[in-house]
Design a protein around this motif. Structure first.
Motif, mmCIF file in Angstrom:
data_model
loop_
_atom_site.group_PDB
_atom_site.id
_atom_site.type_symbol
_atom_site.label_atom_id
_atom_site.label_comp_id
_atom_site.label_asym_id
_atom_site.label_seq_id
_atom_site.Cartn_x
_atom_site.Cartn_y
_atom_site.Cartn_z
ATOM 1 N N MET A 1 16.010 -20.135 5.269
ATOM 2 C CA MET A 1 15.583 -18.778 5.599
ATOM 3 C C MET A 1 14.115 -18.589 5.213
ATOM 4 O O MET A 1 13.680 -19.026 4.147
ATOM 5 N N SER A 2 13.348 -17.932 6.047
ATOM 6 C CA SER A 2 11.946 -17.659 5.764
ATOM 7 C C SER A 2 11.824 -16.703 4.586
ATOM 8 O O SER A 2 12.681 -15.845 4.367
ATOM 9 N N LYS A 3 10.755 -16.863 3.820
ATOM 10 C CA LYS A 3 10.501 -15.996 2.678
ATOM 11 C C LYS A 3 9.403 -14.993 3.026
ATOM 12 O O LYS A 3 8.473 -15.318 3.760
ATOM 13 N N PRO A 4 9.503 -13.769 2.451
ATOM 14 C CA PRO A 4 8.481 -12.770 2.756
ATOM 15 C C PRO A 4 7.122 -13.142 2.167
ATOM 16 O O PRO A 4 7.047 -13.797 1.119
ATOM 17 N N LEU A 5 6.062 -12.768 2.847
ATOM 18 C CA LEU A 5 4.708 -12.979 2.373
ATOM 19 C C LEU A 5 4.184 -11.670 1.801
ATOM 20 O O LEU A 5 4.433 -10.597 2.360
ATOM 21 N N LYS A 6 3.450 -11.750 0.720
ATOM 22 C CA LYS A 6 2.958 -10.549 0.056
ATOM 23 C C LYS A 6 2.099 -9.723 1.013
ATOM 24 O O LYS A 6 1.163 -10.229 1.621
ATOM 25 N N GLY A 7 2.449 -8.441 1.158
ATOM 26 C CA GLY A 7 1.674 -7.544 1.995
ATOM 27 C C GLY A 7 1.902 -7.699 3.486
ATOM 28 O O GLY A 7 1.187 -7.089 4.281
ATOM 29 N N ARG A 8 2.892 -8.473 3.893
ATOM 30 C CA ARG A 8 3.182 -8.666 5.318
ATOM 31 C C ARG A 8 4.626 -8.312 5.616
ATOM 32 O O ARG A 8 5.512 -8.538 4.798
ATOM 33 N N GLY A 9 4.861 -7.785 6.828
ATOM 34 C CA GLY A 9 6.205 -7.385 7.205
ATOM 35 C C GLY A 9 7.001 -8.499 7.851
ATOM 36 O O GLY A 9 8.154 -8.754 7.495
ATOM 37 N N ALA A 10 6.407 -9.182 8.831
ATOM 38 C CA ALA A 10 7.107 -10.277 9.523
ATOM 39 C C ALA A 10 7.250 -11.467 8.589
ATOM 40 O O ALA A 10 6.396 -11.733 7.745
ATOM 41 N N LEU A 11 8.324 -12.210 8.770
ATOM 42 C CA LEU A 11 8.577 -13.394 7.953
ATOM 43 C C LEU A 11 8.200 -14.674 8.679
ATOM 44 O O LEU A 11 8.219 -15.753 8.082
ATOM 45 N N SER A 12 7.868 -14.573 9.949
ATOM 46 C CA SER A 12 7.568 -15.773 10.728
ATOM 47 C C SER A 12 6.580 -15.440 11.834
ATOM 48 O O SER A 12 6.206 -14.282 12.018
ATOM 49 N N ASN A 13 6.203 -16.456 12.575
ATOM 50 C CA ASN A 13 5.207 -16.296 13.629
ATOM 51 C C ASN A 13 5.700 -16.976 14.906
ATOM 52 O O ASN A 13 5.139 -17.979 15.349
ATOM 53 N N PRO A 14 6.757 -16.439 15.518
ATOM 54 C CA PRO A 14 7.327 -17.097 16.695
ATOM 55 C C PRO A 14 6.344 -17.161 17.852
ATOM 56 O O PRO A 14 5.468 -16.296 17.986
ATOM 57 N N ALA A 15 6.479 -18.174 18.676
ATOM 58 C CA ALA A 15 5.612 -18.307 19.846
ATOM 59 C C ALA A 15 5.812 -17.111 20.770
ATOM 60 O O ALA A 15 6.918 -16.589 20.912
ATOM 61 N N ASN A 16 4.718 -16.666 21.372
ATOM 62 C CA ASN A 16 4.876 -15.563 22.311
ATOM 63 C C ASN A 16 5.546 -16.075 23.581
ATOM 64 O O ASN A 16 5.552 -17.273 23.865
ATOM 65 N N ARG A 17 6.102 -15.166 24.335
ATOM 66 C CA ARG A 17 6.958 -15.554 25.462
ATOM 67 C C ARG A 17 6.200 -16.212 26.604
ATOM 68 O O ARG A 17 6.820 -16.769 27.514
ATOM 69 N N PHE A 18 4.864 -16.165 26.589
ATOM 70 C CA PHE A 18 4.082 -16.780 27.646
ATOM 71 C C PHE A 18 3.525 -18.145 27.249
ATOM 72 O O PHE A 18 2.965 -18.847 28.089
ATOM 73 N N ALA A 19 3.658 -18.502 25.976
ATOM 74 C CA ALA A 19 3.013 -19.724 25.482
ATOM 75 C C ALA A 19 3.759 -20.973 25.941
ATOM 76 O O ALA A 19 4.985 -21.060 25.802
ATOM 77 N N PRO A 20 3.043 -21.986 26.476
ATOM 78 C CA PRO A 20 3.696 -23.226 26.891
ATOM 79 C C PRO A 20 4.051 -24.126 25.711
ATOM 80 O O PRO A 20 4.878 -25.020 25.821
ATOM 81 N N THR A 21 3.391 -23.896 24.556
ATOM 82 C CA THR A 21 3.682 -24.681 23.356
ATOM 83 C C THR A 21 3.955 -23.740 22.194
ATOM 84 O O THR A 21 3.677 -22.547 22.254
ATOM 85 N N ARG A 22 4.465 -24.278 21.113
ATOM 86 C CA ARG A 22 4.825 -23.494 19.936
ATOM 87 C C ARG A 22 4.095 -24.039 18.719
ATOM 88 O O ARG A 22 3.918 -25.251 18.583
ATOM 89 N N SER A 23 3.640 -23.150 17.817
ATOM 90 C CA SER A 23 3.013 -23.568 16.563
ATOM 91 C C SER A 23 3.667 -22.849 15.405
ATOM 92 O O SER A 23 4.137 -21.711 15.549
ATOM 93 N N ASP A 24 3.728 -23.507 14.254
ATOM 94 C CA ASP A 24 4.333 -22.944 13.059
ATOM 95 C C ASP A 24 3.379 -23.083 11.882
ATOM 96 O O ASP A 24 2.489 -23.940 11.887
ATOM 97 N N LEU A 25 3.605 -22.249 10.843
ATOM 98 C CA LEU A 25 2.828 -22.373 9.630
ATOM 99 C C LEU A 25 3.110 -23.724 8.983
ATOM 100 O O LEU A 25 4.269 -24.133 8.854
ATOM 101 N N GLU A 26 2.077 -24.420 8.559
ATOM 102 C CA GLU A 26 2.238 -25.696 7.879
ATOM 103 C C GLU A 26 2.232 -25.485 6.368
ATOM 104 O O GLU A 26 1.408 -24.725 5.845
ATOM 105 N N PRO A 27 3.130 -26.155 5.625
ATOM 106 C CA PRO A 27 3.104 -26.033 4.170
ATOM 107 C C PRO A 27 1.803 -26.594 3.609
ATOM 108 O O PRO A 27 1.208 -27.505 4.176
#
Length: 352
Positions: free
Chosen positions: A1-27
């Motif tokens: 499960m994703s963990k909350p980031l200080k001062g941010r509401g969303a827990l993740s950064n899903p690809a937008n529905r138009f994007a041909p590729t997907r990117s994620d936060l790297e540790p």
């Protein structure tokens, strides 16, 4: 499960529905996701600044959004999916990559001077908050208001940002001529819930103080309880209206939680993180109020919902309005007859 980031509401950064590729936060090297993500400011020079609306569900025809995206980070924000049009994610990108509309005031003046422009009230804050934290530095909203004052153009503001009190000089002057009104969005009186639900927005008491200051300055101000979320903040409906009325609010409205497009999954992720024991109950009540789905975009239904639970909320709202002497959502008629295009250098003066 994703963990909350200080001062941010969303827990993740899903690809937008138009994007041909997907990117994620790297540790990072220690294997942990960064605790903070800095805000990125992106400058845009808009070709137009006034948006037109034809939806029967919103009480305005024209609006201006000084920014795209919103640093407040409200997890429920219905505007999140619009970030996909800019090749950005409706998740963390929406609250960390803010598009600032440079030259917005100059563009507004050009549009108001257009030969065929017809004056109708303009709403600031339809798809972003005009008083999000960046406004302290960028002052785009302030510059827009200064244009509207010179043209004596009517406007309304929707915000949960206490920075609005900075502009009391303009708001009070325009209110004296029946040219402005304000709705303050209140979601909760609980600072802890506010911290996760809308992390960078002003606190509940600060917003109530803003209502008080606006009212004391003669500005017509109401409260918008939005959104009402089953089993999260719906129990606060009456207490929010009571506190707002005591602070000086004249009117009130409410909006039942909407979950369009990517917001559905982002909100469910937030629920699973912060309220795992009641997440399914919350979603069940939403589906009961949305014709069996998690979102219903039909005009007439999307703001209120339907069914037993939604009707109960509406009945409670009506009773509380009467009890606290509040009018249904600010219905003040703003004047349009005072609109006047001011002269500028190079104008040819009339001989008559």
């Amino acid at each position: 499960m994703s963990k909350p980031l200080k001062g941010r509401g969303a827990l993740s950064n899903p690809a937008n529905r138009f994007a041909p590729t997907r990117s994620d936060l790297e540790p990072v090297d220690d294997g942990e996701v960064p605790a903070r993500i800095a805000t990125v400011q992106i400058e845009e020079r808009p070709k137009t600044i006034i948006s037109r609306n034809q939806s029967p569900d919103v009480p305005f025809e024209q609006s201006i959004n000084p920014y795209r995206g919103c640093e407040h980070g409200c997890i429920y924000c219905f505007a999140r999916p619009s970030h996909a049009y800019w090749d950005l994610s409706p998740g963390l990108d929406f609250e960390t990559h803010i598009i600032c509309k440079e030259g917005a005031a100059e563009r507004l003046e050009q549009e108001l001077r257009a030969k065929h422009y017809r004056c109708r009230p303009i709403t600031l804050g339809a798809n972003t908050d005009p008083y999000q934290p960046l406004e302290q530095q960028r002052r785009i909203t302030r510059e827009l208001l200064e244009v509207l004052v010179r043209f004596r153009h009517p406007f309304s503001i929707i915000t949960k940002g206490a920075l609005i009190t900075r502009d009391l000089d303009i708001l009070a002057e325009m209110a004296q001529q029946q040219l402005c009104s304000v709705m303050i969005s209140m979601t909760t009186l609980d600072p802890e819930l506010k911290r996760t639900l809308e992390p960078r927005a002003a606190g509940p008491r600060t917003r109530l103080d803003a209502i008080h200051q606006l009212s004391a300055a003669g500005v017509p101000v109401g409260v918008l309880v939005a959104p009402l979320i089953p089993m999260i903040n719906d129990r606060e409906l009456e207490s929010i209206l009571e506190a707002s009325a005591a602070a000086g609010a004249r009117s009130a409205g409410f909006v039942f939680l909407r979950l369009p497009r990517e917001v559905k999954d982002l909100f469910r992720e937030w629920l699973d993180c912060h309220y795992p024991e009641r997440a399914e109950h919350v979603m069940s009540l939403i589906r009961q109020s949305r014709n069996g789905r998690e979102n219903d975009s039909r005009f007439g239904n999307r703001m209120r919902g339907e069914g037993v639970f939604a009707e109960m909320i509406a009945q409670r709202f009506r009773v509380a309005l009467k009890r606290h002497g509040l009018q249904p959502r600010l219905g003040i008629e703003l004047r349009t007859d005072l609109f006047e295009v001011p002269p500028q250098a190079g104008d040819q003066l009339s001989l008559l």
